[in-house]
Design an enzyme around this catalytic site. Structure first.
Site, PDB file in Angstrom:
ATOM      1  N   LYS A 156       0.810  -1.212   0.000  1.00 30.52           N
ATOM      2  CA  LYS A 156       0.000   0.000   0.000  1.00 30.52           C
ATOM      3  C   LYS A 156       0.851   1.273   0.000  1.00 30.52           C
ATOM      4  O   LYS A 156       0.456   2.281  -0.587  1.00 30.52           O
ATOM      5  CB  LYS A 156      -0.949  -0.007   1.203  1.00 30.52           C
ATOM      6  N   GLU A 173      -3.174   7.815   7.179  1.00 31.20           N
ATOM      7  CA  GLU A 173      -3.898   8.607   6.193  1.00 31.20           C
ATOM      8  C   GLU A 173      -4.918   9.479   6.903  1.00 31.20           C
ATOM      9  O   GLU A 173      -5.404   9.136   7.991  1.00 31.20           O
ATOM     10  CB  GLU A 173      -4.652   7.702   5.208  1.00 31.20           C
ATOM     11  N   LYS A 174      -5.250  10.594   6.280  1.00 31.82           N
ATOM     12  CA  LYS A 174      -6.346  11.420   6.764  1.00 31.82           C
ATOM     13  C   LYS A 174      -7.633  10.603   6.723  1.00 31.82           C
ATOM     14  O   LYS A 174      -7.910   9.920   5.732  1.00 31.82           O
ATOM     15  CB  LYS A 174      -6.497  12.663   5.886  1.00 31.82           C
ATOM     16  N   HIS A 179     -17.078   5.079  -1.875  1.00 34.05           N
ATOM     17  CA  HIS A 179     -16.007   4.233  -2.432  1.00 34.05           C
ATOM     18  C   HIS A 179     -16.283   4.113  -3.929  1.00 34.05           C
ATOM     19  O   HIS A 179     -17.229   3.459  -4.354  1.00 34.05           O
ATOM     20  CB  HIS A 179     -16.042   2.858  -1.759  1.00 34.05           C
ATOM     21  N   HIS A 194     -15.879  -3.137   5.868  1.00 31.52           N
ATOM     22  CA  HIS A 194     -15.012  -2.890   4.711  1.00 31.52           C
ATOM     23  C   HIS A 194     -15.168  -3.940   3.610  1.00 31.52           C
ATOM     24  O   HIS A 194     -14.358  -3.986   2.683  1.00 31.52           O
ATOM     25  CB  HIS A 194     -13.541  -2.801   5.141  1.00 31.52           C
ATOM     26  N   LYS A 251     -17.520  -5.230   0.524  1.00 34.36           N
ATOM     27  CA  LYS A 251     -18.582  -4.743  -0.348  1.00 34.36           C
ATOM     28  C   LYS A 251     -19.739  -5.743  -0.397  1.00 34.36           C
ATOM     29  O   LYS A 251     -19.508  -6.956  -0.438  1.00 34.36           O
ATOM     30  CB  LYS A 251     -18.034  -4.530  -1.758  1.00 34.36           C
ATOM     31  N   ASN A 271      -6.257  -2.833  -7.329  1.00 33.77           N
ATOM     32  CA  ASN A 271      -6.347  -4.285  -7.387  1.00 33.77           C
ATOM     33  C   ASN A 271      -5.919  -4.745  -8.775  1.00 33.77           C
ATOM     34  O   ASN A 271      -6.533  -4.358  -9.783  1.00 33.77           O
ATOM     35  CB  ASN A 271      -7.768  -4.759  -7.082  1.00 33.77           C
ATOM     36  N   ARG A 303      -6.194  -7.370 -10.663  1.00 39.98           N
ATOM     37  CA  ARG A 303      -6.896  -8.612 -11.008  1.00 39.98           C
ATOM     38  C   ARG A 303      -8.308  -8.258 -11.452  1.00 39.98           C
ATOM     39  O   ARG A 303      -8.723  -7.104 -11.390  1.00 39.98           O
ATOM     40  CB  ARG A 303      -6.962  -9.535  -9.790  1.00 39.98           C
ATOM     41  N   ARG A 329     -24.301  -9.125  -3.808  1.00 39.72           N
ATOM     42  CA  ARG A 329     -23.548 -10.337  -3.471  1.00 39.72           C
ATOM     43  C   ARG A 329     -24.378 -11.172  -2.500  1.00 39.72           C
ATOM     44  O   ARG A 329     -24.544 -10.807  -1.328  1.00 39.72           O
ATOM     45  CB  ARG A 329     -22.211  -9.996  -2.831  1.00 39.72           C
TER      46      ARG A 329
END
Length: 451
Positions: free
Chosen positions: A116, A200-201, A208, A235, A237, A289, A291, A337
């Site tokens: 990251k 990170e802030k 997203h 976190h 989806k 990502n 992939r 999903r």
């Protein structure tokens, strides 16, 4: 073009890849653990090889077994799908050493974007906007406090090698930071074997938004629009749609071209997804990502482009025939999903499906390897399938989704279908008013009212 592709995965994505291979006239090899011997992709493949017992580390993550399966069957390429070894640069290198093609990006790009911190540095260098944060991993708590003060609280502590929300903690104030650092490091070490973290802030109400890209590895690259993946739980989806209800055509073109140019500069090969947080009209890079994504069907529905097909073609060295001008966005698509989980407690619910009926009609697609009598094994993720619906407008798409959800029947196990039947009839969802925290707040209120 490849002669024979070994599909190094399972479930619905293995079946999705198999179908693309058949349409390209490519022979297929299914690999499976003993728990997946009756899986649909195993039944439909030209050949199948058992690669080990149920635990993923002994089967789907077992590189020597996968290499042996390639040798036995004569497969000249491997498609990793998503998860498992899909973003393992070493696996790609090992395949290359054995003269077997990896259907995915170059190993160096997998490695860069899998870290990251390096991914963020690379994004900045390529002109992609990023979330304000530390330049790299943070060492001592004192360094973290200094950097956090410069960024401004609240801040987010994130695992450098992380994903899926593991190793991620929010520090609202300076007093919270030491505990957040300690917890994030411990989680990161346990999950990834690497306790490096960065700051990170913390954005309070972002959406997203992710941009789908395709490159040929030689400097040509295009984008295929965005997906809104803001409906998440822990976190993860649960609902994705394209286009986003809050992105304008001008914003889409601008951020899309920014990302496509970056991929051209990288000479990126294959499909990929560049993910952003979006708040107050601004995009902030969070990760890439390297992939195919679980949610790729919504992009396929609004563009008419078969992403797996294109992924295989460019991996085989064929020139990319698509240009940006060829990409036309039509209508709206939503994916739900459907997991083998209790709809409110999300307790896993493996077991035998006693009755299974999928919806049909115009604009309805179900990507699933399930069937009546199939048993969802307890060893892997709980995805039963994905319901994808397309309509000329978002309102039509939502109406069609309501109908499709009411038709969808999965008996014998708990699923998240009741949750989606509720969400699709919720005013905030209908009006597109949600962010990445919305679903968890909604679920907490629902449980509170029920209690």
């Amino acid at each position: 073009m490849f002669r024979k592709i070994l599909i190094a995965n399972r479930g619905e994505i293995a079946l999705r890849i198999l179908r693309a291979c058949k349409e390209l006239g490519i022979d297929t090899v299914a690999v499976h653990s003993t728990a997946d011997a009756d899986a649909m992709h195993v039944r439909l493949a030209d050949e199948s090889v058992c690669i080990g017992p149920p635990p993923a580390r002994d089967s789907y993550l077992n590189i020597p077994s996968l290499l042996a399966a390639c040798e036995i069957t004569g497969a000249d390429a491997v498609h990793p799908g998503y998860g498992f070894l899909a973003e393992n640069a070493r696996f790609a290198e090992i395949l290359a050493d054995h003269k077997i093609h990896f259907i995915g990006p170059k190993p160096e790009h997998i490695r860069i974007m899998g870290d990251k911190i390096e991914a963020k540095k690379t994004a900045q260098r390529l002109g992609i906007p990023v979330v304000p944060g530390s330049d790299g991993g943070v060492g001592s708590d004192e360094d973290a406090q200094r950097i956090a003060a410069e960024i401004g609280f609240p801040v987010l502590v994130k695992a450098a090698a992380g994903g899926g929300g593991r190793g991620m903690k929010v520090a609202l104030t300076a007093d919270d930071l030491s505990q957040a650092l300690s917890t994030a490091r411990s989680e990161a070490k346990a999950a990834f074997g690497d306790d490096a973290v960065y700051l990170e802030k913390y954005l309070s109400t972002p959406r997203h938004i992710e941009v789908q890209v395709l490159g040929d590895g030689r400097g040509a690259a295009i984008h295929l629009g965005e997906r809104d993946c803001s409906l998440q739980r822990r976190h993860q989806k649960v609902w994705e749609e394209a286009p986003s209800p809050v992105i304008t055509a001008a914003q889409r073109a601008e951020i899309g071209e920014t990302v496509a140019k970056a991929m051209r500069d990288m000479k990126y090969l294959g499909v990929g997804t560049v993910e952003f947080l979006y708040e107050n009209g601004a995009f902030y890079f969070i990760e890439m990502n390297t992939r195919i994504q679980v949610e790729h069907p919504v992009t396929e529905m609004v563009t008419g482009i078969d992403l797996i097909n294109e992924q295989i073609r460019v991996a085989a060295g064929e020139p990319m025939t698509l240009t940006q001008a060829d990409i036309v966005f039509e209508g709206h698509a939503i994916e739900c999903r459907v997991n083998a989980e209790h709809p409110t407690t999300f307790r896993p619910s493996p077991g035998r499906i006693t009755h299974y009926h999928v919806p049909g009609g115009l604009g309805i697609r179900v990507d699933s390897n399930a069937y009546q009598g199939y048993s969802i094994p307890p060893h892997y993720d709980s995805l039963v399938g994905k319901l994808i619906v397309h309509g000329k407008t978002r309102d039509e798409c939502l109406m069609r989704l309501r109908r499709a959800l009411d038709e969808f029947v999965v008996d014998g196990i708990d699923t998240t279908l009741p949750l989606f039947r509720t969400l699709v009839r919720t005013k905030d969802i209908a009006e597109g008013r949600y962010d990445i925290h919305w679903l968890e707040h909604f679920l907490a209120e629902t449980v509170h009212k029920a209690g």
